[in-house]
Design a protein around this motif. Structure first.
Motif, short mmCIF file in Angstrom:
data_model
loop_
_atom_site.label_atom_id
_atom_site.label_comp_id
_atom_site.label_asym_id
_atom_site.label_seq_id
_atom_site.Cartn_x
_atom_site.Cartn_y
_atom_site.Cartn_z
N GLY A 172 0.82 -1.20 0.00
CA GLY A 172 0.00 0.00 0.00
C GLY A 172 0.85 1.25 0.00
N LYS A 173 0.47 2.23 -0.82
CA LYS A 173 1.21 3.49 -0.88
C LYS A 173 0.23 4.64 -0.89
N ARG A 174 0.45 5.57 0.04
CA ARG A 174 -0.32 6.81 0.06
C ARG A 174 0.68 7.96 0.03
N LYS A 175 1.02 8.39 -1.16
CA LYS A 175 1.99 9.48 -1.34
C LYS A 175 1.22 10.79 -1.28
N LEU A 176 1.16 11.36 -0.07
CA LEU A 176 0.31 12.51 0.17
C LEU A 176 1.06 13.62 0.91
N SER A 177 2.25 13.89 0.43
CA SER A 177 3.08 15.00 0.95
C SER A 177 3.56 14.79 2.38
N GLN A 178 3.64 13.52 2.83
CA GLN A 178 4.13 13.28 4.18
C GLN A 178 5.59 13.69 4.35
N ASN A 179 6.33 13.81 3.24
CA ASN A 179 7.73 14.19 3.29
C ASN A 179 7.94 15.70 3.31
N ARG A 180 6.87 16.46 3.32
CA ARG A 180 6.97 17.92 3.36
C ARG A 180 6.72 18.44 4.77
N ALA A 181 7.24 19.62 5.04
CA ALA A 181 6.96 20.28 6.32
C ALA A 181 5.48 20.61 6.40
N GLU A 182 4.99 20.75 7.62
CA GLU A 182 3.55 20.96 7.83
C GLU A 182 3.00 22.17 7.09
N PRO A 183 3.69 23.32 7.05
CA PRO A 183 3.16 24.45 6.29
C PRO A 183 2.97 24.12 4.81
N ASP A 184 3.91 23.36 4.23
CA ASP A 184 3.78 22.98 2.82
C ASP A 184 2.60 22.02 2.64
N ARG A 185 2.42 21.09 3.55
CA ARG A 185 1.29 20.16 3.46
C ARG A 185 -0.03 20.93 3.52
N GLU A 186 -0.10 21.88 4.43
CA GLU A 186 -1.32 22.68 4.55
C GLU A 186 -1.56 23.51 3.29
N GLY A 187 -0.46 23.99 2.69
CA GLY A 187 -0.61 24.73 1.45
C GLY A 187 -1.18 23.87 0.33
N VAL A 188 -0.76 22.62 0.28
CA VAL A 188 -1.27 21.71 -0.73
C VAL A 188 -2.75 21.41 -0.50
N VAL A 189 -3.11 21.13 0.76
CA VAL A 189 -4.51 20.85 1.08
C VAL A 189 -5.39 22.04 0.72
N THR A 190 -4.94 23.24 1.08
CA THR A 190 -5.73 24.44 0.78
C THR A 190 -5.89 24.65 -0.72
N GLY A 191 -4.78 24.48 -1.44
CA GLY A 191 -4.83 24.68 -2.88
C GLY A 191 -5.70 23.66 -3.60
N LEU A 192 -5.57 22.40 -3.24
CA LEU A 192 -6.36 21.36 -3.88
C LEU A 192 -7.83 21.47 -3.51
N SER A 193 -8.10 21.88 -2.28
CA SER A 193 -9.49 22.03 -1.84
C SER A 193 -10.22 23.10 -2.63
N ALA A 194 -9.48 24.10 -3.11
CA ALA A 194 -10.08 25.20 -3.85
C ALA A 194 -10.19 24.90 -5.35
N SER A 195 -9.67 23.77 -5.78
CA SER A 195 -9.68 23.42 -7.20
C SER A 195 -11.09 23.10 -7.68
N GLU A 196 -11.35 23.38 -8.95
CA GLU A 196 -12.62 23.01 -9.56
C GLU A 196 -12.64 21.54 -9.97
N ASP A 197 -11.49 20.90 -9.96
CA ASP A 197 -11.38 19.50 -10.37
C ASP A 197 -11.70 18.60 -9.16
N PRO A 198 -12.73 17.76 -9.26
CA PRO A 198 -13.08 16.89 -8.13
C PRO A 198 -11.96 15.91 -7.76
N ALA A 199 -11.10 15.56 -8.73
CA ALA A 199 -9.98 14.67 -8.42
C ALA A 199 -9.00 15.36 -7.48
#
Length: 210
Positions: A172-199
């Protein structure tokens, strides 16, 4: 599958949930003639049989892969989950030092094990019925195999072979920015959450679930 420690998922309940959520598998096996490996896209049903579960599916009898499966006796079923492109612009650290590059976040499970080919009509009917019930049950007016004439179903079963993969290894692999610092992870979550793409939003939700 290359799987660094930061991205490994070994919880069997989570892996089973990911398999069931993915629904469609890519079944990969050695070719009967020893050439390029064969691959078929097919739905597979996970059943709690054995230490890691058992996958049931079927392929067309005209599909040459099943003969290779019978000869090799082993296969790999690949299930993919949410996936999204990750732009460096989503990382706050881009503003700090600029040492960032694009990547891709994704979820995947590989199930590996011995394979049995099923040609018995009764067992084939059971495999098809189980798969049908799984996907039809949520519908307001579910269709059943028994809705079709017996002679028609019997004829259709002659055109397929069943595939039973008893899982010995789960990766099993969940490559979900675990290798990034917390601020970068939060930036990714915020950016993807605002996307118009459901994926993209699905990956943001997967990141929140970690």
């Amino acid at each position: 599958m290359y799987n660094p420690p930061a991205f490994r998922e070994e919880n069997p309940e989570i892996l089973a949930e990911l398999i069931r959520a993915a629904r469609l598998a890519v079944l990969v096996s050695a070719a009967a003639d020893g050439g390029v490996p064969e691959a078929t896209h097919l739905p597979m049903t996970l059943v709690a049989e054995g230490p890691h579960g058992t996958l049931y599916g079927h392929v067309a009898r005209a599909n040459p892969q099943w003969r290779g499966l019978a000869a090799a006796g082993v296969a790999r079923a690949i299930f993919t989950g949410p996936e999204a492109y990750i732009s460096p612009s989503l990382y706050p650290s881009k503003q700090d030092h600029g040492r960032v590059v694009p990547t891709w976040n994704y979820v995947a499970v590989h199930a590996i094990g011995p394979v049995e080919i099923v040609e018995d009509a009764d067992r084939l009917r059971g495999i098809v019925t189980s798969l049908t019930e799984r996907h039809e049950t949520p519908r307001a007016a579910p269709w059943a195999v028994t809705d079709a004439p017996d002679a028609f179903v019997a004829a259709q079963l002659k055109g397929i072979v069943g595939v039973v993969l008893r899982i010995e290894t789960l990766i099993g692999k969940r490559k979900l920015s675990q290798n990034r610092a917390e601020p970068d992870r939060e930036g990714v979550v915020t950016g993807l959450s605002a996307s118009e793409d459901p994926a993209d939003r699905a990956v943001a939700e997967a990141m929140r679930s970690l």
